[in-house]
Motif scaffolding. Structure first.
Motif: not given
Length: 360
Positions: A31-40, A51-70
């Protein structure tokens, strides 16, 4: 509950960085973790770009819409990879999220000073926003000497939990050499084959097992490496090429071997997990006087030889073959040292203390 965003390469394929990232990610409660897999690594250049474009998109999505502290990420030393790292760092800093970077290679400083000045300034401004970088050895702090205000922590590598088993005593009637790594030129595979060719003519009681997959490096592409390798091993009955090995097969290889050989001059070699695994299974280590390897291997746990030198490698292996009492003592000492210093539990506990403790 606030979450930690983990950005890095999951296994497969298995290599030091992907295994280390995967084991840390697994150690964090669900319940404490979110993942972005970068193994290409298995993808071609087009796939890596996508793959890197997808990672950038997911980064925006998860940092903006999830409560992340680290945020915890494994830094890249390529343009595409470092560009996505730059976006991750700056987005996290904008949201006042604590940023933890984990370096598993020995070439961040070299990469930082190899890029054009305009991009170096971007990297400099971005990495100055990283709260903590984690390195494998004290001397590896030099990789971040351009960032004097960055907090640096040391967490050595580990052997995997599957190696916490009871080992049979080695009889040394036949000396089993083992190479267990990706088969690339800069890992010293051809120097090993050349030196073993001479050793196998001189000693009847030795054999060599080789496990690993063919990959490209800056010296040779994987198809050329494969052709050259298979040509060299086909007529030597004392060489056993197993291919890719995992799980029980890998454990059995490590258990039955006596001397682990990694004559590497790989550009980002730092603290190979394979050496720690071999130590845990009671192997003496033969490796090279290259980059940070002398801080892991010394006269107490093995032999250091000169990189790119089949003759030096031959002499190093032969020294252990001729001194079986020394070999036995090193094997015993390595099992104990690895268990005391490099267990997976110790590794994850240290990372949790740095990253997940309430005051971090």
């Amino acid at each position: 509950m606030k979450k930690i965003l983990c950005v890095g390469p999951l296994i497969p394929p298995v290599h030091g960085q992907s295994l280390a990232f995967t084991r840390f990610y697994e150690s964090v409660e669900n319940g404490r973790k979110l993942l972005i897999n970068t193994n290409f690594e298995h993808l071609g250049m087009t796939g890596k770009v996508i793959g890197n474009i997808k990672v950038i998109f997911l980064t925006f999505l998860k940092i903006i819409f999830f409560k992340i502290d680290k945020v915890y990420f494994t830094c890249s030393r390529s343009f595409l990879g470092s560009f996505k790292d730059v976006i991750l760092i700056n987005l996290a800093a904008l949201k006042k999220i604590k940023i933890y970077n984990h370096l598993h290679g020995s070439d961040f400083y070299e990469y930082f000073h190899s890029v054009p000045l305009w991009y170096q300034k971007i990297l400099y401004n971005s990495y100055n926003k990283v709260d903590t970088s984690i390195v494998l050895l004290d001397s590896m702090k030099e990789q971040f000497k351009d960032f004097p205000d960055m907090n640096l922590e040391i967490v050595p590598n580990f052997y995997d939990k599957e190696l916490d088993v009871v080992f049979e005593k080695k009889d040394l009637k036949t000396i089993n050499l083992l190479y267990l790594s990706n088969i690339i030129k800069s890992k010293g595979i051809f120097e090993l084959l050349e030196s073993f060719e001479v050793l196998s003519r001189k000693y009847d009681n030795i054999d060599l097992s080789i496990g690993g997959d063919f990959l490209s490096d800056e010296y040779m592409n994987k198809d050329d490496i494969k052709l050259k390798f298979l040509e060299k091993v086909k007529n030597n009955r004392k060489i056993n090429y197993i291919g890719k090995v995992y799980g029980e097969e890998k454990i059995e290889l490590l258990k039955k071997s006596d001397i682990f050989v990694l004559p590497s001059y790989y550009k980002s070699e730092a603290f190979p997990i394979s050496i720690v695994e071999a130590m845990r299974c009671g192997n003496a280590i033969v490796s090279t006087n290259y980059k940070y390897l002398p801080e892991i291997v010394d006269e107490n746990n093995g032999i250091l030889v000169e990189p790119k030198s089949p003759e030096s490698l031959y002499k190093g292996i032969e020294y252990l073959l001729k001194n079986k009492t020394l070999l036995k003592n090193i094997q015993t000492r390595n099992k104990i040292e690895a268990e005391e210093k490099y267990s997976l539990n110790r590794y994850t506990e240290q990372l949790h203390k740095i990253i997940l403790s309430e005051d971090s």
